[in-house]
Design a protein around this motif. Structure first.
Motif, PDB file in Angstrom:
ATOM      1  N   GLY A 114      94.984 108.990 -51.583  1.00 12.71           N
ATOM      2  CA  GLY A 114      96.169 108.057 -51.001  1.00 12.71           C
ATOM      3  C   GLY A 114      96.142 107.865 -49.417  1.00 12.71           C
ATOM      4  N   TRP A 115      95.319 108.903 -48.725  1.00 10.31           N
ATOM      5  CA  TRP A 115      95.306 108.646 -47.410  1.00 10.31           C
ATOM      6  C   TRP A 115      94.454 107.638 -46.868  1.00 10.31           C
ATOM      7  CZ3 TRP A 115      98.075 112.331 -44.242  1.00 10.31           C
ATOM      8  CH2 TRP A 115      98.558 113.522 -45.207  1.00 10.31           C
ATOM      9  N   ALA A 116      95.134 106.481 -46.292  1.00  6.76           N
ATOM     10  CA  ALA A 116      94.029 105.569 -45.314  1.00  6.76           C
ATOM     11  C   ALA A 116      93.317 106.322 -44.346  1.00  6.76           C
ATOM     12  CB  ALA A 116      94.997 104.240 -45.155  1.00  6.76           C
ATOM     13  N   VAL A 117      92.108 105.861 -44.243  1.00  3.25           N
ATOM     14  CA  VAL A 117      91.090 106.602 -43.136  1.00  3.25           C
ATOM     15  C   VAL A 117      90.736 105.700 -42.167  1.00  3.25           C
ATOM     16  CG1 VAL A 117      90.796 108.746 -44.517  1.00  3.25           C
ATOM     17  CG2 VAL A 117      89.269 106.686 -44.670  1.00  3.25           C
ATOM     18  N   LEU A 118      90.288 105.871 -41.011  1.00  6.62           N
ATOM     19  CA  LEU A 118      89.657 105.411 -39.962  1.00  6.62           C
ATOM     20  C   LEU A 118      88.649 106.344 -39.357  1.00  6.62           C
ATOM     21  CD1 LEU A 118      91.325 104.695 -36.745  1.00  6.62           C
ATOM     22  CD2 LEU A 118      92.576 106.056 -38.503  1.00  6.62           C
ATOM     23  N   PRO A 119      87.481 105.683 -38.811  1.00 11.52           N
ATOM     24  CA  PRO A 119      86.739 106.591 -38.177  1.00 11.52           C
ATOM     25  C   PRO A 119      86.936 106.624 -36.613  1.00 11.52           C
ATOM     26  CG  PRO A 119      85.852 104.369 -38.190  1.00 11.52           C
ATOM     27  CD  PRO A 119      87.074 104.309 -38.869  1.00 11.52           C
ATOM     28  N   LEU A 120      86.858 108.066 -35.969  1.00 11.26           N
ATOM     29  CA  LEU A 120      86.966 108.448 -34.753  1.00 11.26           C
ATOM     30  C   LEU A 120      85.569 109.083 -34.164  1.00 11.26           C
ATOM     31  CD1 LEU A 120      90.305 110.569 -35.346  1.00 11.26           C
ATOM     32  CD2 LEU A 120      90.106 108.136 -35.029  1.00 11.26           C
ATOM     33  N   ASP A 157      78.196 109.582 -38.281  1.00 10.77           N
ATOM     34  CA  ASP A 157      79.002 110.656 -38.761  1.00 10.77           C
ATOM     35  C   ASP A 157      80.323 110.921 -38.264  1.00 10.77           C
ATOM     36  OD1 ASP A 157      79.471 112.085 -41.067  1.00 10.77           O
ATOM     37  OD2 ASP A 157      78.310 113.932 -40.209  1.00 10.77           O
ATOM     38  N   TRP A 158      81.103 109.766 -38.112  1.00 13.28           N
ATOM     39  CA  TRP A 158      82.330 109.839 -37.119  1.00 13.28           C
ATOM     40  C   TRP A 158      83.290 111.048 -37.964  1.00 13.28           C
ATOM     41  CZ3 TRP A 158      81.019 107.402 -33.213  1.00 13.28           C
ATOM     42  CH2 TRP A 158      80.264 106.091 -33.421  1.00 13.28           C
ATOM     43  N   ASN A 159      84.176 111.435 -36.702  1.00 15.27           N
ATOM     44  CA  ASN A 159      85.258 112.053 -37.294  1.00 15.27           C
ATOM     45  C   ASN A 159      86.361 111.209 -38.154  1.00 15.27           C
ATOM     46  OD1 ASN A 159      84.703 114.403 -36.097  1.00 15.27           O
ATOM     47  ND2 ASN A 159      85.925 114.274 -34.451  1.00 15.27           N
ATOM     48  N   ILE A 160      87.338 111.850 -38.530  1.00 14.43           N
ATOM     49  CA  ILE A 160      88.237 111.172 -39.473  1.00 14.43           C
ATOM     50  C   ILE A 160      89.539 111.050 -38.769  1.00 14.43           C
ATOM     51  CG2 ILE A 160      89.366 111.060 -41.632  1.00 14.43           C
ATOM     52  CD1 ILE A 160      86.850 112.815 -42.811  1.00 14.43           C
ATOM     53  N   GLY A 161      90.415 109.906 -38.854  1.00 16.17           N
ATOM     54  CA  GLY A 161      91.788 109.744 -38.612  1.00 16.17           C
ATOM     55  C   GLY A 161      92.302 109.179 -39.760  1.00 16.17           C
ATOM     56  N   SER A 162      93.671 109.422 -39.791  1.00 20.00           N
ATOM     57  CA  SER A 162      94.474 108.837 -40.753  1.00 20.00           C
ATOM     58  C   SER A 162      96.217 108.539 -40.279  1.00 20.00           C
ATOM     59  CB  SER A 162      94.741 109.751 -41.952  1.00 20.00           C
ATOM     60  OG  SER A 162      95.426 109.247 -42.969  1.00 20.00           O
ATOM     61  N   PRO A 163      96.501 107.252 -40.328  1.00 22.32           N
ATOM     62  CA  PRO A 163      97.915 106.969 -39.992  1.00 22.32           C
ATOM     63  C   PRO A 163      98.885 108.095 -40.691  1.00 22.32           C
ATOM     64  CG  PRO A 163      96.775 105.292 -40.451  1.00 22.32           C
ATOM     65  CD  PRO A 163      95.940 106.375 -41.081  1.00 22.32           C
ATOM     66  N   VAL A 164      99.916 108.268 -39.914  1.00 18.50           N
ATOM     67  CA  VAL A 164     101.019 109.062 -40.624  1.00 18.50           C
ATOM     68  C   VAL A 164     101.734 108.217 -41.721  1.00 18.50           C
ATOM     69  CG1 VAL A 164     103.046 110.378 -40.200  1.00 18.50           C
ATOM     70  CG2 VAL A 164     101.537 110.254 -38.376  1.00 18.50           C
ATOM     71  N   PRO A 165     101.735 108.807 -42.931  1.00 22.38           N
ATOM     72  CA  PRO A 165     102.460 108.131 -44.224  1.00 22.38           C
ATOM     73  C   PRO A 165     103.834 107.828 -43.691  1.00 22.38           C
ATOM     74  CG  PRO A 165     100.669 109.780 -44.923  1.00 22.38           C
ATOM     75  CD  PRO A 165     101.080 110.153 -43.349  1.00 22.38           C
ATOM     76  N   ASP A 166     104.154 106.596 -44.235  1.00 21.52           N
ATOM     77  CA  ASP A 166     105.782 106.432 -44.232  1.00 21.52           C
ATOM     78  C   ASP A 166     106.751 107.560 -44.977  1.00 21.52           C
ATOM     79  OD1 ASP A 166     104.998 104.284 -43.115  1.00 21.52           O
ATOM     80  OD2 ASP A 166     105.187 102.948 -44.922  1.00 21.52           O
ATOM     81  N   MET A 191      96.646 110.681 -36.879  1.00 26.69           N
ATOM     82  CA  MET A 191      96.436 112.296 -36.856  1.00 26.69           C
ATOM     83  C   MET A 191      94.767 112.381 -37.029  1.00 26.69           C
ATOM     84  SD  MET A 191      99.279 113.094 -35.869  1.00 26.69           S
ATOM     85  CE  MET A 191      99.045 114.886 -35.844  1.00 26.69           C
ATOM     86  N   VAL A 192      94.322 113.351 -36.535  1.00 27.46           N
ATOM     87  CA  VAL A 192      92.756 113.772 -36.671  1.00 27.46           C
ATOM     88  C   VAL A 192      92.869 114.633 -37.853  1.00 27.46           C
ATOM     89  CG1 VAL A 192      90.872 114.705 -35.658  1.00 27.46           C
ATOM     90  CG2 VAL A 192      92.290 113.535 -34.197  1.00 27.46           C
ATOM     91  N   MET A 193      91.895 114.295 -38.853  1.00 32.26           N
ATOM     92  CA  MET A 193      92.058 115.008 -39.980  1.00 32.26           C
ATOM     93  C   MET A 193      90.700 115.964 -40.294  1.00 32.26           C
ATOM     94  SD  MET A 193      94.835 113.612 -41.254  1.00 32.26           S
ATOM     95  CE  MET A 193      95.103 113.822 -42.792  1.00 32.26           C
TER      96      MET A 193
END
Length: 242
Positions: free
Chosen positions: A15-21, A50-59, A128-130
């Motif tokens: 359930g965590w949306a992710v984006l590459p960092l 092989d990017w790091n992982i970020g994720s928006p803070v959930p509501d 946040m960095v995950m």
């Protein structure tokens, strides 16, 4: 499949949306707004690195980002609030200097920094960095401390109340966020009457059910049984056409 892609897909599955960092910076054009839980999109985002992982803070959550380099400490927060924080979902920073990200259930929609001590950032948006991302300065991974996200003690919640002050001497107070903040200040012996007053003001102003639910959530935060809180809120609207 690279370790970061595998971890990103696992986060998305939970359930965590992710984006590459790249280090700590988003690779995507629109930053954290491009975060996704779609495996196909995630595979494409990690296709060229092989990017790091970020994720928006959930509501549903907030994060205390404790930074010892700026004087941040959990002890300072506990001392100011006068209560110990419960164990909660946590990330240990790859900087390895005592920095940590503490995830708690969000007590209301828009907490304010308010009385949170210096060196602790209150995060309710952005990203946040995950784990298992690698810190760009140390080369060490971020690490999970797996726990359920805990509810904040009401003493800590009180530090994050909106600046709008509501009292019973202000008969025109009708903003549901501020009314919920008022409810969170109620002491033993004041809870029932104070909640009824706030709910009456909300009903008179035509506040919608979402706004009324804020009052119930606030009452639960100060120890009221949610069924009793709902009964009080509903009874306050009787005779007003609510």
């Amino acid at each position: 499949m690279t370790p970061m892609l595998r971890a990103a897909l696992n986060l998305a599955e939970n359930g965590w949306a992710v984006l590459p960092l790249d280090g700590k910076r988003p690779v995507t054009p629109h930053g954290h707004l491009d975060a996704s839980t779609d495996p196909r999109i995630i595979r494409r985002m990690w296709a060229d690195g092989d990017w790091n992982i970020g994720s928006p803070v959930p509501d549903s959550l907030l994060v205390f980002d404790v930074d010892p380099r700026n004087g941040g400490s959990l002890e300072a927060l506990e001392q100011r609030a006068g209560v110990e924080l419960p164990p909660t979902l946590e990330v240990i920073s790859g900087r390895r200097d005592g920095g940590r990200h503490l995830y708690f259930l969000r007590p209301f929609r828009q907490p304010y920094r308010g009385g949170i001590p210096a060196g602790i950032d209150l995060k309710t948006n952005g990203y946040m960095v995950m784990p298992p991302s690698v810190h760009p300065d140390t080369g060490k991974p971020y690490e999970w401390v797996y726990r359920e996200a805990a509810r904040l003690p009401r003493q800590v919640v009180a530090l994050m109340l909106p600046r709008t002050r509501i009292t019973r001497r202000n008969p025109r107070a009708t903003d549901p966020v501020a009314l919920a903040a008022f409810v969170r200040t109620l002491q033993p012996g004041e809870k029932h009457d104070g909640l009824h007053w706030a709910a009456r003001r909300a009903h008179e102003a035509g506040v919608d059910q979402r706004g009324l639910d804020r009052l119930i959530d606030a009452a639960e935060d100060i120890g009221m049984d949610p069924r009793e809180a709902r009964r009080v809120v509903e009874s306050a609207g009787k005779g007003l056409g609510a």
